[in-house]
Scaffold this motif. Structure first.
Motif, PDB file in Angstrom:
ATOM      1  N   MET A   1     -61.405  46.871  50.337  1.00 43.52           N
ATOM      2  CA  MET A   1     -59.947  46.775  50.425  1.00 43.52           C
ATOM      3  C   MET A   1     -59.337  46.939  49.045  1.00 43.52           C
ATOM      4  SD  MET A   1     -57.697  43.695  52.064  1.00 43.52           S
ATOM      5  CE  MET A   1     -55.918  43.812  52.133  1.00 43.52           C
ATOM      6  N   SER A   2     -58.423  47.885  48.902  1.00 41.53           N
ATOM      7  CA  SER A   2     -57.838  48.161  47.591  1.00 41.53           C
ATOM      8  C   SER A   2     -56.854  47.062  47.201  1.00 41.53           C
ATOM      9  CB  SER A   2     -57.133  49.518  47.600  1.00 41.53           C
ATOM     10  OG  SER A   2     -56.106  49.537  48.564  1.00 41.53           O
ATOM     11  N   LEU A   3     -56.753  46.828  45.890  1.00 42.42           N
ATOM     12  CA  LEU A   3     -55.860  45.805  45.374  1.00 42.42           C
ATOM     13  C   LEU A   3     -54.445  46.347  45.233  1.00 42.42           C
ATOM     14  CD1 LEU A   3     -58.111  44.384  42.499  1.00 42.42           C
ATOM     15  CD2 LEU A   3     -57.903  43.534  44.838  1.00 42.42           C
ATOM     16  N   GLU A   4     -53.496  45.457  45.312  1.00 41.72           N
ATOM     17  CA  GLU A   4     -52.101  45.829  45.073  1.00 41.72           C
ATOM     18  C   GLU A   4     -51.937  46.215  43.601  1.00 41.72           C
ATOM     19  OE1 GLU A   4     -47.595  43.879  45.080  1.00 41.72           O
ATOM     20  OE2 GLU A   4     -49.275  42.783  45.986  1.00 41.72           O
ATOM     21  N   ILE A   5     -51.342  47.367  43.346  1.00 39.23           N
ATOM     22  CA  ILE A   5     -51.130  47.840  41.982  1.00 39.23           C
ATOM     23  C   ILE A   5     -49.820  47.264  41.441  1.00 39.23           C
ATOM     24  CG2 ILE A   5     -50.757  49.859  40.519  1.00 39.23           C
ATOM     25  CD1 ILE A   5     -52.411  51.476  42.554  1.00 39.23           C
ATOM     26  N   ILE A   6     -49.889  46.625  40.287  1.00 45.23           N
ATOM     27  CA  ILE A   6     -48.696  46.085  39.632  1.00 45.23           C
ATOM     28  C   ILE A   6     -48.738  46.444  38.146  1.00 45.23           C
ATOM     29  CG2 ILE A   6     -48.465  44.176  41.272  1.00 45.23           C
ATOM     30  CD1 ILE A   6     -49.638  42.317  39.133  1.00 45.23           C
ATOM     31  N   ASN A   7     -47.584  46.348  37.499  1.00 39.55           N
ATOM     32  CA  ASN A   7     -47.540  46.635  36.061  1.00 39.55           C
ATOM     33  C   ASN A   7     -48.170  45.508  35.248  1.00 39.55           C
ATOM     34  OD1 ASN A   7     -46.270  49.106  36.411  1.00 39.55           O
ATOM     35  ND2 ASN A   7     -44.226  48.201  36.341  1.00 39.55           N
ATOM     36  N   GLY A   8     -47.914  44.273  35.654  1.00 45.38           N
ATOM     37  CA  GLY A   8     -48.455  43.165  34.886  1.00 45.38           C
ATOM     38  C   GLY A   8     -48.115  41.822  35.487  1.00 45.38           C
ATOM     39  N   LEU A   9     -48.382  40.784  34.700  1.00 43.25           N
ATOM     40  CA  LEU A   9     -48.149  39.409  35.123  1.00 43.25           C
ATOM     41  C   LEU A   9     -47.391  38.654  34.039  1.00 43.25           C
ATOM     42  CD1 LEU A   9     -51.750  38.557  36.376  1.00 43.25           C
ATOM     43  CD2 LEU A   9     -49.762  38.846  37.856  1.00 43.25           C
ATOM     44  N   ILE A  10     -46.555  37.733  34.476  1.00 37.65           N
ATOM     45  CA  ILE A  10     -45.970  36.717  33.607  1.00 37.65           C
ATOM     46  C   ILE A  10     -46.562  35.398  34.088  1.00 37.65           C
ATOM     47  CG2 ILE A  10     -43.860  35.560  32.840  1.00 37.65           C
ATOM     48  CD1 ILE A  10     -42.381  38.198  33.755  1.00 37.65           C
ATOM     49  N   ILE A  11     -47.403  34.782  33.268  1.00 31.92           N
ATOM     50  CA  ILE A  11     -48.064  33.536  33.677  1.00 31.92           C
ATOM     51  C   ILE A  11     -47.528  32.392  32.826  1.00 31.92           C
ATOM     52  CG2 ILE A  11     -50.221  32.359  34.118  1.00 31.92           C
ATOM     53  CD1 ILE A  11     -51.669  34.985  34.147  1.00 31.92           C
ATOM     54  N   ILE A  12     -47.018  31.368  33.496  1.00 25.93           N
ATOM     55  CA  ILE A  12     -46.457  30.205  32.824  1.00 25.93           C
ATOM     56  C   ILE A  12     -47.393  29.024  33.064  1.00 25.93           C
ATOM     57  CG2 ILE A  12     -44.485  28.628  32.719  1.00 25.93           C
ATOM     58  CD1 ILE A  12     -42.817  31.110  33.750  1.00 25.93           C
ATOM     59  N   TYR A  13     -47.913  28.461  31.973  1.00 27.31           N
ATOM     60  CA  TYR A  13     -48.932  27.414  32.061  1.00 27.31           C
ATOM     61  C   TYR A  13     -48.294  26.036  31.930  1.00 27.31           C
ATOM     62  CZ  TYR A  13     -52.220  31.187  31.852  1.00 27.31           C
ATOM     63  OH  TYR A  13     -52.915  32.332  32.139  1.00 27.31           O
ATOM     64  N   SER A  14     -48.624  25.170  32.883  1.00 30.34           N
ATOM     65  CA  SER A  14     -48.083  23.822  32.883  1.00 30.34           C
ATOM     66  C   SER A  14     -49.188  22.856  33.289  1.00 30.34           C
ATOM     67  CB  SER A  14     -46.877  23.740  33.834  1.00 30.34           C
ATOM     68  OG  SER A  14     -46.212  22.502  33.684  1.00 30.34           O
ATOM     69  N   CYS A  15     -48.803  21.681  33.752  1.00 33.68           N
ATOM     70  CA  CYS A  15     -49.751  20.656  34.179  1.00 33.68           C
ATOM     71  C   CYS A  15     -49.040  19.742  35.172  1.00 33.68           C
ATOM     72  CB  CYS A  15     -50.263  19.855  32.979  1.00 33.68           C
ATOM     73  SG  CYS A  15     -48.950  19.055  32.042  1.00 33.68           S
ATOM     74  N   HIS A  16     -49.805  18.871  35.816  1.00 38.85           N
ATOM     75  CA  HIS A  16     -49.199  17.965  36.799  1.00 38.85           C
ATOM     76  C   HIS A  16     -48.114  17.091  36.166  1.00 38.85           C
ATOM     77  CE1 HIS A  16     -52.550  19.105  39.395  1.00 38.85           C
ATOM     78  NE2 HIS A  16     -51.890  18.552  40.383  1.00 38.85           N
ATOM     79  N   LYS A  17     -48.315  16.726  34.917  1.00 38.92           N
ATOM     80  CA  LYS A  17     -47.354  15.870  34.227  1.00 38.92           C
ATOM     81  C   LYS A  17     -45.966  16.508  34.175  1.00 38.92           C
ATOM     82  CE  LYS A  17     -46.623  13.702  29.696  1.00 38.92           C
ATOM     83  NZ  LYS A  17     -47.202  13.493  28.354  1.00 38.92           N
ATOM     84  N   HIS A  18     -45.919  17.836  34.079  1.00 40.18           N
ATOM     85  CA  HIS A  18     -44.632  18.520  33.882  1.00 40.18           C
ATOM     86  C   HIS A  18     -44.222  19.409  35.058  1.00 40.18           C
ATOM     87  CE1 HIS A  18     -44.242  17.049  29.849  1.00 40.18           C
ATOM     88  NE2 HIS A  18     -45.358  17.626  29.447  1.00 40.18           N
ATOM     89  N   LYS A  19     -44.941  19.353  36.163  1.00 38.87           N
ATOM     90  CA  LYS A  19     -44.604  20.267  37.263  1.00 38.87           C
ATOM     91  C   LYS A  19     -43.268  19.934  37.914  1.00 38.87           C
ATOM     92  CE  LYS A  19     -47.428  17.960  40.851  1.00 38.87           C
ATOM     93  NZ  LYS A  19     -46.343  17.593  41.772  1.00 38.87           N
ATOM     94  N   ASP A  20     -42.822  18.682  37.818  1.00 34.47           N
ATOM     95  CA  ASP A  20     -41.526  18.308  38.389  1.00 34.47           C
ATOM     96  C   ASP A  20     -40.428  18.194  37.331  1.00 34.47           C
ATOM     97  OD1 ASP A  20     -42.450  18.148  41.059  1.00 34.47           O
ATOM     98  OD2 ASP A  20     -43.318  16.174  40.639  1.00 34.47           O
ATOM     99  N   THR A  21     -40.774  18.495  36.086  1.00 38.69           N
ATOM    100  CA  THR A  21     -39.775  18.421  35.012  1.00 38.69           C
ATOM    101  C   THR A  21     -39.625  19.804  34.367  1.00 38.69           C
ATOM    102  OG1 THR A  21     -41.527  17.605  33.526  1.00 38.69           O
ATOM    103  CG2 THR A  21     -40.106  15.972  34.583  1.00 38.69           C
ATOM    104  N   ARG A  22     -40.500  20.135  33.439  1.00 41.73           N
ATOM    105  CA  ARG A  22     -40.398  21.427  32.741  1.00 41.73           C
ATOM    106  C   ARG A  22     -40.425  22.624  33.709  1.00 41.73           C
ATOM    107  NH1 ARG A  22     -44.721  21.051  27.754  1.00 41.73           N
ATOM    108  NH2 ARG A  22     -43.551  19.631  26.372  1.00 41.73           N
ATOM    109  N   MET A  23     -41.379  22.596  34.642  1.00 43.67           N
ATOM    110  CA  MET A  23     -41.524  23.742  35.547  1.00 43.67           C
ATOM    111  C   MET A  23     -40.265  23.983  36.354  1.00 43.67           C
ATOM    112  SD  MET A  23     -45.442  23.780  37.012  1.00 43.67           S
ATOM    113  CE  MET A  23     -44.923  24.679  38.457  1.00 43.67           C
ATOM    114  N   LYS A  24     -39.580  22.920  36.751  1.00 40.53           N
ATOM    115  CA  LYS A  24     -38.357  23.070  37.540  1.00 40.53           C
ATOM    116  C   LYS A  24     -37.165  23.413  36.653  1.00 40.53           C
ATOM    117  CE  LYS A  24     -39.598  20.192  41.494  1.00 40.53           C
ATOM    118  NZ  LYS A  24     -39.255  18.989  42.308  1.00 40.53           N
ATOM    119  N   LYS A  25     -37.070  22.766  35.503  1.00 42.49           N
ATOM    120  CA  LYS A  25     -35.920  22.962  34.614  1.00 42.49           C
ATOM    121  C   LYS A  25     -35.858  24.393  34.071  1.00 42.49           C
ATOM    122  CE  LYS A  25     -33.660  20.961  30.537  1.00 42.49           C
ATOM    123  NZ  LYS A  25     -32.389  20.634  31.211  1.00 42.49           N
TER     124      LYS A  25
END
Length: 260
Positions: A1-25
């Motif tokens: 099965m062929s993969l979906e072709i995309i230009n790239g990724l934007i990956i934002i790294y967080s943690c459980h401590k900040h998933k309801d604060t930084r990640m949302k804000k």
């Protein structure tokens, strides 16, 4: 099965401590920008599977600690490059960035991006007066002096470690690296990172000839890429304040240090 072709990724790294604060804000308003898909990443060593997708949140079966960030970064790259056929590369971001989305799109549109882009710090030049291939660095030790509660957090995988153990790891390889708030790595650079981390079994405490360990993520990335003849290209991709932001047209984020 062929993969979906995309230009790239934007990956934002967080943690459980900040998933309801930084990640949302600071959550981006869209899940895709000019063919770059957006993902948020946290770790949880207690999940049954190697990873879980919840919409565009990727939860990895790995430690959620600061010191394990390099493992989290490269594991997520490995999983996502097996999910998508990426043509350009990955923009790696922290979770406390206030984005200018127009400038973000302008950066994405930039053609012929170098293989490794960001705000460069070359430890080889700055500390050339120190003999050898490594040098002292107490960044992680200083962090854990303030955040001793992290040793007791069951998601962090540090119950068998203490401050003295972190202090013994306080040296880094002399390398040229992009500061980890934001950097871009091309898809071929991503593959180099994945291959290297697999070769050391994602063991961030492994001692190599030139490095005491891989406990500081952005320096670890620079070290691995330098070893493979990939040097960073300096672009001011983020700023610490509005005044600086205005002076650098390629900046697309302000580092807020929110809830540091």
């Amino acid at each position: 099965m062929s993969l979906e072709i995309i230009n790239g990724l934007i990956i934002i790294y967080s943690c459980h401590k900040h998933k309801d604060t930084r990640m949302k804000k600071f959550k981006l308003s869209k899940n895709e920008y000019n063919g770059y898909k957006v993902f948020y990443v946290i770790g949880n060593p207690k999940i049954n599977n190697d990873y879980i997708f919840i919409d565009n949140l990727l939860m990895l079966k790995c430690e959620d600690s600061y010191i394990h960030l390099l493992k989290k970064v490269v594991l997520s790259m490995d999983i996502l490059t097996r999910k998508y056929d990426i043509r350009e590369g990955i923009i790696r971001c922290g979770d406390d960035l206030m984005f200018d989305e127009k400038r973000l799109k302008d950066f994405i549109k930039m053609v012929d991006k170098p293989r490794y882009i960001g705000r460069v710090w070359d430890l080889r030049k700055t500390y050339n007066f120190i003999p050898g291939n490594s040098m002292p660095n107490t960044f992680m030790y200083d962090y854990y002096k303030i955040h001793t509660e992290d040793f007791k957090n069951k998601l962090h995988g540090l119950s068998n470690y203490n401050l003295d153990d972190i202090k013994k790891m306080s040296s880094v390889p002399k390398c040229a690296y992009c500061v980890g708030i934001i950097y871009f790595v091309s898809i071929d650079s991503v593959k180099v990172l994945i291959d290297h981390m697999k070769s050391i079994e994602y063991n961030i405490f492994k001692k190599d000839i030139d490095t005491n360990c891989y406990t500081i993520e952005d320096i670890g990335v620079g070290y691995i890429l330098n070893k493979n003849n990939i040097e960073p290209t300096h672009y001011h991709l983020y700023a610490e304040d509005n005044n600086t932001f205005k002076h650098y047209p390629l900046c697309f984020g302000i580092h807020t240090n929110y809830l540091k």
